[in-house]
Scaffold this motif. Structure first.
Motif, short mmCIF file in Angstrom:
data_model
loop_
_atom_site.label_atom_id
_atom_site.label_comp_id
_atom_site.label_asym_id
_atom_site.label_seq_id
_atom_site.Cartn_x
_atom_site.Cartn_y
_atom_site.Cartn_z
N SER A 19 0.76 -0.83 -0.19
CA SER A 19 0.12 0.00 -0.18
C SER A 19 1.16 0.75 0.02
N ILE A 20 1.91 1.39 0.95
CA ILE A 20 2.83 2.38 0.80
C ILE A 20 3.63 2.03 -0.88
N ILE A 21 4.26 1.68 -1.28
CA ILE A 21 4.48 1.77 -2.52
C ILE A 21 3.56 1.58 -3.73
N VAL A 22 2.61 1.68 -3.32
CA VAL A 22 1.58 1.98 -5.23
C VAL A 22 0.78 3.34 -4.27
N GLY A 23 0.43 3.52 -2.81
CA GLY A 23 -0.30 4.64 -2.68
C GLY A 23 1.24 6.02 -2.67
N LEU A 24 2.36 5.56 -2.99
CA LEU A 24 3.64 6.53 -2.99
C LEU A 24 3.32 7.00 -4.61
N VAL A 25 3.21 5.76 -5.77
CA VAL A 25 2.98 6.16 -6.73
C VAL A 25 1.99 7.27 -7.13
N PHE A 26 0.47 6.40 -6.45
CA PHE A 26 -0.24 7.50 -7.11
C PHE A 26 0.17 8.79 -6.90
N ILE A 27 0.77 9.15 -5.60
CA ILE A 27 1.06 10.39 -5.15
C ILE A 27 2.04 11.39 -5.80
N ILE A 28 2.97 10.10 -7.03
CA ILE A 28 3.78 11.23 -7.97
C ILE A 28 3.53 11.61 -8.36
N THR A 29 2.76 10.58 -9.08
CA THR A 29 1.85 10.84 -10.51
C THR A 29 0.94 12.00 -10.72
N GLY A 30 0.36 12.24 -8.95
CA GLY A 30 -0.67 13.55 -9.24
C GLY A 30 -1.66 13.30 -8.06
N LYS A 32 -2.84 12.40 -5.64
CA LYS A 32 -2.88 12.57 -3.92
C LYS A 32 -3.72 11.54 -3.72
N PRO A 33 -5.19 12.09 -3.89
CA PRO A 33 -6.61 11.67 -3.21
C PRO A 33 -6.50 10.17 -2.89
N VAL A 34 -6.19 9.66 -4.39
CA VAL A 34 -5.97 8.13 -4.29
C VAL A 34 -4.80 7.65 -3.15
N GLY A 35 -3.50 8.38 -3.79
CA GLY A 35 -2.38 7.56 -2.82
C GLY A 35 -2.89 7.53 -1.54
N LYS A 36 -3.22 8.59 -0.75
CA LYS A 36 -3.48 8.37 0.73
C LYS A 36 -4.54 7.87 1.21
N GLY A 37 -5.88 7.45 -0.06
CA GLY A 37 -6.95 6.63 0.58
C GLY A 37 -6.50 5.17 0.58
N LEU A 38 -5.66 4.90 -0.13
CA LEU A 38 -5.56 3.98 -0.23
C LEU A 38 -4.79 3.06 0.77
N VAL A 39 -3.54 4.15 1.23
CA VAL A 39 -2.64 3.93 2.58
C VAL A 39 -3.50 4.15 3.40
N LEU A 40 -4.19 4.54 4.14
CA LEU A 40 -5.50 5.42 4.96
C LEU A 40 -5.70 3.92 5.20
N GLY A 41 -7.06 3.44 3.80
CA GLY A 41 -7.52 2.26 4.42
C GLY A 41 -7.01 1.04 4.38
N ALA A 42 -5.81 1.08 3.78
CA ALA A 42 -4.66 -0.40 4.26
C ALA A 42 -3.94 -0.83 6.08
N ILE A 43 -4.31 1.04 6.52
CA ILE A 43 -3.83 0.84 7.90
C ILE A 43 -4.71 0.38 8.91
N PHE A 44 -6.17 0.92 8.00
CA PHE A 44 -6.87 1.00 9.03
C PHE A 44 -7.36 -0.95 9.00
N SER A 45 -7.63 -1.61 7.82
CA SER A 45 -7.56 -3.31 7.24
C SER A 45 -6.76 -3.66 8.56
N VAL A 46 -5.65 -3.23 8.40
CA VAL A 46 -4.39 -4.41 9.52
C VAL A 46 -4.93 -4.00 10.70
N LEU A 47 -5.29 -2.46 11.25
CA LEU A 47 -5.38 -2.74 12.78
C LEU A 47 -6.18 -3.52 13.10
N ASN A 48 -7.27 -3.45 12.11
CA ASN A 48 -8.89 -4.76 12.19
C ASN A 48 -7.92 -5.97 12.40
#
Length: 128
Positions: A19-30, A32-48
């Motif tokens: 999620s961090i790698i794919v999120g960074l790719v989205f952020i770098i390519t412009g 940002k909301p997609v990359g941030k959303g992916l990482v946010l969802g993944a963090i809460f998925s891991v906590l769950n």
């Protein structure tokens, strides 16, 4: 039991790394909301996933009523936990809702992908 813990560690590391790698790719390519959303969802998925694994141990040696209460409390807590990134994605434009939902399902997607990549091509190999 140790094999289960190792599998959990492997899955959570893979989900966070992916999620961090794919999120960074989205952020770098412009995107940002997609990359941030992916990482946010993944963090809460891991906590769950972690809380779900921890709650299993609380059920041993308890009465049926206690097990029911623990199970119900665990489900309610985990639903609330998974609602947090969804509410954040709806309220704030810095998170993409669809990407957040995909991030929430990252654990399941990684487990499925691991199974498909290790078990299906070989006709029955060793999975996680």
């Amino acid at each position: 039991m140790e094999a289960v813990k190792q599998a959990q560690k492997k899955i959570t590391r893979l989900v966070l790394t992916l999620s961090i790698i794919v999120g960074l790719v989205f952020i770098i390519t412009g995107y940002k909301p997609v990359g941030k959303g992916l990482v946010l969802g993944a963090i809460f998925s891991v906590l769950n996933f972690i809380f779900m694994a921890k709650s299993i141990g609380f059920k041993f040696g308890r009465s049926k009523g206690q097990i029911f209460s623990i199970s119900l409390g665990s489900i309610i807590f985990r639903y609330i936990l998974l609602a947090i990134p969804l509410i954040a994605a709806v309220k704030f434009e810095q998170f993409n809702l669809i990407a957040t939902i995909v991030g929430i399902f990252m654990i399941q997607l990684v487990i499925l992908a691991d199974h498909l990549l290790t078990f299906v091509p070989s006709g029955g190999g060793k999975s996680i």
